[in-house]
Design an enzyme around this catalytic site. Sequence first.
Site, PDB file in Angstrom:
ATOM      1  CE  LYS A 252      -3.907   2.038   2.396  1.00  9.35           C
ATOM      2  NZ  LYS A 252      -3.424   3.408   2.320  1.00  9.35           N
ATOM      3  CD  GLU A 302      -1.667   5.853  -3.675  1.00  9.94           C
ATOM      4  OE1 GLU A 302      -2.741   5.583  -4.259  1.00  9.94           O
ATOM      5  OE2 GLU A 302      -1.610   6.502  -2.614  1.00  9.94           O
ATOM      6  CG  PHE A 342      -3.290  -0.538  -7.774  1.00 13.82           C
ATOM      7  CD1 PHE A 342      -4.644  -0.435  -7.937  1.00 13.82           C
ATOM      8  CD2 PHE A 342      -2.599   0.506  -7.183  1.00 13.82           C
ATOM      9  CE1 PHE A 342      -5.317   0.699  -7.528  1.00 13.82           C
ATOM     10  CE2 PHE A 342      -3.265   1.653  -6.766  1.00 13.82           C
ATOM     11  CZ  PHE A 342      -4.639   1.750  -6.940  1.00 13.82           C
TER      12      PHE A 342
HETATM   13  P1  ATP Z   1     -10.231   5.570   0.698  1.00 11.38           P
HETATM   14  O1  ATP Z   1      -9.504   5.945  -0.556  1.00 11.38           O
HETATM   15  O2  ATP Z   1     -10.387   4.090   0.863  1.00 11.38           O
HETATM   16  O3  ATP Z   1     -11.479   6.346   0.945  1.00 11.38           O
HETATM   17  P2  ATP Z   1      -8.225   6.949   2.126  1.00 11.38           P
HETATM   18  O4  ATP Z   1      -8.143   7.921   1.024  1.00 11.38           O
HETATM   19  O5  ATP Z   1      -8.313   7.460   3.526  1.00 11.38           O
HETATM   20  O6  ATP Z   1      -9.384   5.922   1.928  1.00 11.38           O
HETATM   21  P3  ATP Z   1      -6.601   4.735   2.760  1.00 11.38           P
HETATM   22  O7  ATP Z   1      -7.626   4.314   3.732  1.00 11.38           O
HETATM   23  O8  ATP Z   1      -5.274   5.030   3.340  1.00 11.38           O
HETATM   24  O9  ATP Z   1      -7.003   6.002   1.942  1.00 11.38           O
HETATM   25  O10 ATP Z   1      -6.442   3.560   1.657  1.00 11.38           O
HETATM   26  C1  ATP Z   1      -6.927   3.444   0.372  1.00 11.38           C
HETATM   27  C2  ATP Z   1      -5.970   4.090  -0.636  1.00 11.38           C
HETATM   28  O11 ATP Z   1      -4.709   3.429  -0.688  1.00 11.38           O
HETATM   29  C3  ATP Z   1      -6.429   3.979  -2.068  1.00 11.38           C
HETATM   30  O12 ATP Z   1      -7.455   4.875  -2.380  1.00 11.38           O
HETATM   31  C4  ATP Z   1      -5.132   4.259  -2.827  1.00 11.38           C
HETATM   32  O13 ATP Z   1      -4.966   5.647  -2.976  1.00 11.38           O
HETATM   33  C5  ATP Z   1      -4.049   3.775  -1.903  1.00 11.38           C
HETATM   34  N1  ATP Z   1      -3.282   2.632  -2.409  1.00 11.38           N
HETATM   35  C6  ATP Z   1      -1.936   2.486  -2.263  1.00 11.38           C
HETATM   36  N2  ATP Z   1      -1.515   1.348  -2.779  1.00 11.38           N
HETATM   37  C7  ATP Z   1      -2.583   0.692  -3.282  1.00 11.38           C
HETATM   38  C8  ATP Z   1      -2.778  -0.555  -3.946  1.00 11.38           C
HETATM   39  N3  ATP Z   1      -1.772  -1.390  -4.177  1.00 11.38           N
HETATM   40  N4  ATP Z   1      -4.052  -0.883  -4.324  1.00 11.38           N
HETATM   41  C9  ATP Z   1      -5.081  -0.059  -4.083  1.00 11.38           C
HETATM   42  N5  ATP Z   1      -4.957   1.141  -3.456  1.00 11.38           N
HETATM   43  C10 ATP Z   1      -3.729   1.522  -3.055  1.00 11.38           C
END
Ligand code: ATP
Length: 586
Positions: A252, A302, A342
Amino acid sequence: MLFSQLAEVFERLEATSKRLEMFEILSEFFKKVSKEEADKIVYLCEEQLLPPFKGLEIGMAEKMVERAIAKVSNKSPEDITRLYKKLGDLGLVAKEVLAKKRPTLFQSKAPTISEVYNTLMKIAQTTGEGSIERKIIELTGLLTRVSAGEAKFIVRFVLGSLRLGIGDPTIMDSLSKAITGDRMKLRTDIERAYNLCSDLGLVARVLLEKGERGLKQFKVQVGSPIRMALAERLPSAQEIIKKIGKCAVETKYDGLRLQVHKQGDKIEIFSRNQERMTHMFPDIIQGIKKQVKAKSAILEGEAVAFNEETGEFFPFQVTITRKRKYEIEERAKEAPLVLFTFDLLYVNGKDLTQKPYEERTKMLAKIIGKGFTIRTAEKIITENPKELEQFFEENIERGTEGIIAKRLDSPYQAGARNFNWIKLKRSYRGELQDTIDVVIVGYFKGRGLRARFGIGALLGAVYDEKTDSFKTICKIGSGLSEEKWVEIRKLLDKLKVGHKPARVDSEIKADVWCQPRYVFTVMADEITLSPLHTAGKSKEKAGFALRFPRIQGWIRDKKPEDATTVKEIEKLFKMQKRVEAKTLGG
Ligand code: ATP
């Protein structure tokens, strides 16, 4: 249809503070709408001329609008400024001066909705030398043809201060009811199509032109951003494997989520919030042109800034500086981006969203050639919780945010947050497992030191999908610098409304109410129960509250409906209890 009919609807919507009433008014109105005007009307209800990803702005400052009002009412601009100071709303100024001047209008001159829309479009598309004068002339011309009541809404629309607060879910419910007589009958199909193109006007037009069948056959289109799939949370590797079994586990990355659309050499880049950001990332565009071996494609990844000196990634604070309007080329050299792709949602004319994850990512790997900028996300495939845990720990050590586990056979579900994707992040035992995204619905005037800013705390809410409303969860008074308090007050004052907005559910009375728009990420010590807040509250149960909430960063790239939901808060509350039990040896 005459614009006066829409103005009448706006008048009724403005007067109500109940969402259900808004729905009734709109669904009655949509019954009468023609297919030619459906998209325009939906855009006007959304308080925009085109979906945000088209990046179109009207570009008229208050002073310009004041001049148009002065011209049409034969008053001096100074008179108009004076009246504006008194009334605080140029829409009301237009209404007042025109009501005195022409109490009634000749029906034959009254413009249709399309005419008003087209003129507003013309104003927005007027750019370059002399555009200020030409915009004023167009607006003046339009205002001479409408009644005082209509002028109020046109002026507010031009200034982006309509503030009717109709949410997209209300529009979708109303469309379904108008077409089928039932609020839910077409709701899922409308939402599916909307998630695939982020353009509710287009969806309305397809529905009215091609009926239910056309709607059901709706497909992704290169150039229209797809609403992104989102991840659920679980607290441990064991629970992830228990839930989805053998899965892909990806790093992530802590950066910016981007969706790239490629059609030949034409490339567009959209943000998490479907905003067009193409011009900000020349390095990624170059990378796509060089490395992506497909005529057309939509892919997601990302983007993370890379430090070429140390060979390591920069922290998020550096990556975020790439989101900028100026000095783009310089920043691209200092902090080049790497896009960890991804997912692949479309390739060479084929919509892949219904294909399983495994197939999509195999195709993705095939079309990406070697190079620096575009890479595929690192991953393992496992059904062993220990292996998953180890990969997670390695990732934390490398300074990434954790992992995202993905179900191998899952389709790409646009706009949905479910267990097809599960995130596991660094967590601090006993503390809340994740940050919360809250939407600001009002503020409190400052006391003590903050009195001079006129703002001391914000009223934060989360989104309740079931009722399409915003429910309060905290008062936030920390995490912003002095300058930022001043700035947020200015921004919120632009959204100010006289009464609690229709979609806000609150038992606390804010000093100033505003339409929900800005989302902030908030860190808190824990989720507690409280009788004061409405998030999760029912007759039998207290609501949820955040203990010691503090803002992290600044306004997020999210819509109010993308804030954390009540359902997620409930889950986080349960997860928190489980971790507490473990820590205490339970
Ligand atoms: P969300 O986008 O789920 O509303 P958020 O913006 O607070 O939540 P996180 O909860 O930290 O973000 O996690 C989701 C985010 O992680 C994704 O929207 C994307 O931007 C990021 N991300 C990073 N690596 C990946 C990956 N390998 N696959 C999918 N998402 C990823």
